[in-house]
Design a protein around this motif. Structure first.
Motif, mmCIF file in Angstrom:
data_model
loop_
_atom_site.group_PDB
_atom_site.id
_atom_site.type_symbol
_atom_site.label_atom_id
_atom_site.label_comp_id
_atom_site.label_asym_id
_atom_site.label_seq_id
_atom_site.Cartn_x
_atom_site.Cartn_y
_atom_site.Cartn_z
ATOM 1 N N PRO A 160 67.461 -9.774 63.750
ATOM 2 C CA PRO A 160 67.906 -9.238 62.469
ATOM 3 C C PRO A 160 68.125 -10.047 61.466
ATOM 4 O O PRO A 160 68.731 -11.190 61.671
ATOM 5 C CB PRO A 160 69.025 -8.327 62.853
ATOM 6 N N ASN A 161 67.770 -9.999 60.034
ATOM 7 C CA ASN A 161 68.074 -10.474 58.921
ATOM 8 C C ASN A 161 67.537 -11.921 58.797
ATOM 9 O O ASN A 161 67.967 -12.751 58.033
ATOM 10 C CB ASN A 161 69.590 -10.457 58.635
ATOM 11 N N VAL A 162 66.536 -12.206 59.851
ATOM 12 C CA VAL A 162 65.783 -13.558 59.501
ATOM 13 C C VAL A 162 64.563 -13.085 59.119
ATOM 14 O O VAL A 162 63.670 -12.994 60.105
ATOM 15 C CB VAL A 162 66.209 -14.356 60.723
ATOM 16 N N LEU A 163 63.973 -13.592 58.099
ATOM 17 C CA LEU A 163 62.614 -13.175 57.416
ATOM 18 C C LEU A 163 62.345 -14.678 56.721
ATOM 19 O O LEU A 163 62.642 -14.925 55.618
ATOM 20 C CB LEU A 163 62.717 -11.918 56.439
ATOM 21 N N PRO A 164 61.505 -15.442 57.651
ATOM 22 C CA PRO A 164 61.402 -16.761 57.001
ATOM 23 C C PRO A 164 60.472 -16.712 55.853
ATOM 24 O O PRO A 164 59.594 -16.167 55.888
ATOM 25 C CB PRO A 164 60.768 -17.488 58.336
ATOM 26 N N VAL A 165 60.491 -17.632 55.169
ATOM 27 C CA VAL A 165 59.386 -18.071 53.857
ATOM 28 C C VAL A 165 59.028 -19.350 54.001
ATOM 29 O O VAL A 165 59.545 -20.251 54.519
ATOM 30 C CB VAL A 165 60.094 -17.660 52.610
ATOM 31 N N PHE A 166 57.624 -19.557 53.483
ATOM 32 C CA PHE A 166 57.035 -20.784 53.714
ATOM 33 C C PHE A 166 56.562 -21.326 52.236
ATOM 34 O O PHE A 166 55.937 -20.441 51.728
ATOM 35 C CB PHE A 166 55.950 -20.656 54.681
ATOM 36 N N ILE A 167 56.959 -22.317 51.864
ATOM 37 C CA ILE A 167 56.037 -22.967 50.706
ATOM 38 C C ILE A 167 54.753 -23.823 51.241
ATOM 39 O O ILE A 167 54.820 -24.552 52.061
ATOM 40 C CB ILE A 167 57.085 -24.071 49.809
ATOM 41 N N ASN A 168 53.838 -23.568 50.763
ATOM 42 C CA ASN A 168 52.398 -23.943 51.222
ATOM 43 C C ASN A 168 52.198 -23.903 52.558
ATOM 44 O O ASN A 168 51.779 -25.065 53.255
ATOM 45 C CB ASN A 168 52.271 -25.340 50.578
ATOM 46 N N ASP A 169 52.789 -22.791 53.197
ATOM 47 C CA ASP A 169 52.672 -22.527 54.598
ATOM 48 C C ASP A 169 53.193 -23.601 55.539
ATOM 49 O O ASP A 169 52.845 -23.972 56.396
ATOM 50 C CB ASP A 169 51.223 -22.409 55.223
ATOM 51 N N GLY A 170 54.618 -24.140 54.987
ATOM 52 C CA GLY A 170 55.202 -25.022 55.747
ATOM 53 C C GLY A 170 54.793 -26.605 55.635
ATOM 54 O O GLY A 170 55.419 -27.587 56.472
ATOM 55 N N ALA A 171 54.160 -26.930 54.655
ATOM 56 C CA ALA A 171 53.708 -28.322 54.399
ATOM 57 C C ALA A 171 54.848 -29.170 54.073
ATOM 58 O O ALA A 171 55.691 -28.774 53.496
ATOM 59 C CB ALA A 171 52.737 -28.269 53.409
ATOM 60 N N PRO A 172 54.805 -30.228 54.354
ATOM 61 C CA PRO A 172 56.096 -31.084 54.195
ATOM 62 C C PRO A 172 56.211 -31.651 52.822
ATOM 63 O O PRO A 172 57.136 -32.021 52.017
ATOM 64 C CB PRO A 172 55.898 -32.357 55.209
ATOM 65 N N THR A 173 54.881 -32.040 52.221
ATOM 66 C CA THR A 173 54.960 -32.393 50.908
ATOM 67 C C THR A 173 53.813 -31.698 49.894
ATOM 68 O O THR A 173 53.005 -30.984 50.697
ATOM 69 C CB THR A 173 54.654 -33.980 51.057
ATOM 70 N N ALA A 174 53.949 -31.972 48.826
ATOM 71 C CA ALA A 174 52.885 -31.160 47.697
ATOM 72 C C ALA A 174 52.737 -32.281 46.758
ATOM 73 O O ALA A 174 53.697 -33.062 46.240
ATOM 74 C CB ALA A 174 53.461 -30.014 47.163
ATOM 75 N N THR A 175 51.447 -32.237 46.035
ATOM 76 C CA THR A 175 51.324 -33.063 45.102
ATOM 77 C C THR A 175 51.199 -32.569 43.738
ATOM 78 O O THR A 175 51.076 -33.013 42.581
ATOM 79 C CB THR A 175 49.892 -34.072 45.141
ATOM 80 N N ASP A 176 51.266 -31.116 43.779
ATOM 81 C CA ASP A 176 51.065 -30.214 42.558
ATOM 82 C C ASP A 176 52.428 -29.370 42.538
ATOM 83 O O ASP A 176 52.733 -28.742 43.392
ATOM 84 C CB ASP A 176 49.774 -29.337 42.722
ATOM 85 N N PRO A 177 53.094 -29.355 41.495
ATOM 86 C CA PRO A 177 54.129 -28.201 41.175
ATOM 87 C C PRO A 177 53.924 -26.900 41.463
ATOM 88 O O PRO A 177 54.753 -26.059 41.740
ATOM 89 C CB PRO A 177 54.895 -28.646 39.975
ATOM 90 N N GLN A 178 52.513 -26.451 41.292
ATOM 91 C CA GLN A 178 51.998 -25.106 41.509
ATOM 92 C C GLN A 178 51.962 -24.912 42.799
ATOM 93 O O GLN A 178 51.095 -25.698 43.689
ATOM 94 C CB GLN A 178 50.756 -24.890 40.773
#
Length: 375
Positions: A160-178
């Motif tokens: 209960p009450n654990v609904l994960p969210v993912f930035i870029n599907d869990g990628a460790p890094t990004a080169t674009d702020p979008q």
């Protein structure tokens, strides 16, 4: 006496140089998670979030199986899946039919992750561990027996009450702020429970700070474009989720914004555990955990229908200072066909022989330093 003491120091230093370090071991669980989440995304399912508690339970059983040559869901101490998960501190959703929303499967055989995955995907019952739509979190344990056989344990669950969210599907890094924010929802108990356990989410709001200043509620969507601060470094995204009864929970994920030249390569799904030459078994072994229906009583369910990946046609609904175009990014790397048996040594390993040589030379000079005569 002095030379004898220095000789002892020399031998101790040489012993330290040849001792293996944990930094040299391959993170097999990370490779497993990347490979599993790649398969889930291809089937239109959200990624799994790695749970520390489930990982503890899975690793405990993997170690036990490897050390005691077990091929059962029951541990050498008599523990079952439910007991190990409970001991880890994880509180899964209870099933209306009894038990909890957990599932555990294991593989015993060679060190190839692809071979093990093919086994897990072979039947509807085992396939549910990889592509189950009611589970949100996973724990992965990996160990190697004295005979070289690999023991992999996968434990999945939902609470209960654990609904994960993912930035870029869990990628460790990004080169674009979008970036893209992928949301999960409550599917085990859509009606929720009591006054605090959230049900199916209908509204969300997203923010780059935990205060949600100036962010309005908007309808829940699975995939939402978002703008990070345009500065290098680690950034967190905060998501507040609300159901029709007004119950709310918060989730967060982080990613590091880097220059394109220093972008971290995603963890490949080609890592294998550091182990002696494996002795493959004729057949892999897997048994059901005690918290779920047995394979014979579980109704067969069709595999999830593949859904197309989101494209630039997705509406730029979330605003952060203005409309944000949906980014073009690849969630996970394409898996390679063959998994190598060893990972190349890290670059720093080449420094160890040089350090050892320098140490030996220094001690040699001390031992043979000429003594001064008393004046």
């Amino acid at each position: 006496m002095r030379k004898r003491k220095l000789l002892v120091v020399l031998l101790a230093c040489l012993t330290l140089l040849v001792q293996p370090t944990s930094a040299q071991e391959i993170d097999v669980a990370t490779a497993w998670l990347a490979r599993i989440n790649e398969l889930r995304l291809k089937e239109g399912l959200p990624p799994y979030h790695r749970s520390n508690q489930l990982t503890s339970a899975a690793q405990r059983h993997a170690n036990d199986m490897a050390q005691n040559e077990l091929d059962s869901a029951t541990g050498s101490d008599g523990s079952g899946t439910a007991a190990r998960i409970a001991a880890s501190g994880y509180s899964a959703w209870p099933r209306t039919t009894g038990g909890t929303v957990t599932r555990e499967r294991f593989w015993i055989g060679g060190t190839s992750i692809d071979d093990a995955l093919n086994f897990f995907l072979d039947t509807t019952d085992r396939r549910a561990v990889i592509l189950g739509d009611e589970y949100r979190e996973i724990g992965i344990g990996a160990a190697t027996g004295a005979d070289g056989r690999a023991y992999y344990v996968l434990t999945v669950a939902a609470r209960p009450n654990v609904l994960p969210v993912f930035i870029n599907d869990g990628a460790p890094t990004a080169t674009d702020p979008q970036v893209a924010i992928r949301l999960t929802n409550e599917t085990v108990r859509p009606e929720g429970q009591g006054t605090t356990a959230i049900g199916q989410v209908i509204e969300i709001r997203i923010s780059n700070d935990p205060e949600f200043n100036g962010q309005d509620w908007r309808p829940w969507e699975e995939l939402i474009p978002w703008s990070l601060p345009d500065t290098p470094g680690e950034h967190s995204v905060y998501v507040q989720l609300r159901d029709a009864a007004g119950r709310t929970v918060e989730s967060t994920d982080s990613i590091t914004l880097v220059d394109a030249d220093s972008a971290e390569t995603p963890i490949p799904a080609t890592a294998t555990p550091a182990a002696p030459t494996p002795v493959p078994l004729p057949t892999a072994i897997s048994e059901p955990g005690e918290d779920e229906p047995s394979p014979t009583s579980e109704a067969a369910t069709p595999a999830p229908t593949a859904q197309p990946q989101a494209t630039a046609t997705l509406a730029a609904g979330v605003e952060s200072g203005g409309p944000t175009p949906f980014p073009t990014w690849t969630p996970l790397p394409t898996a390679t066909v063959e998994i190598p048996q060893q990972e190349s040594s890290p670059p720093f390993m080449t420094l160890i022989p040089l350090q050892g040589a320098a140490l030996i030379l220094g001690l040699y000079l001390i031992l043979h330093r000429p003594r001064r005569s008393a004046g």
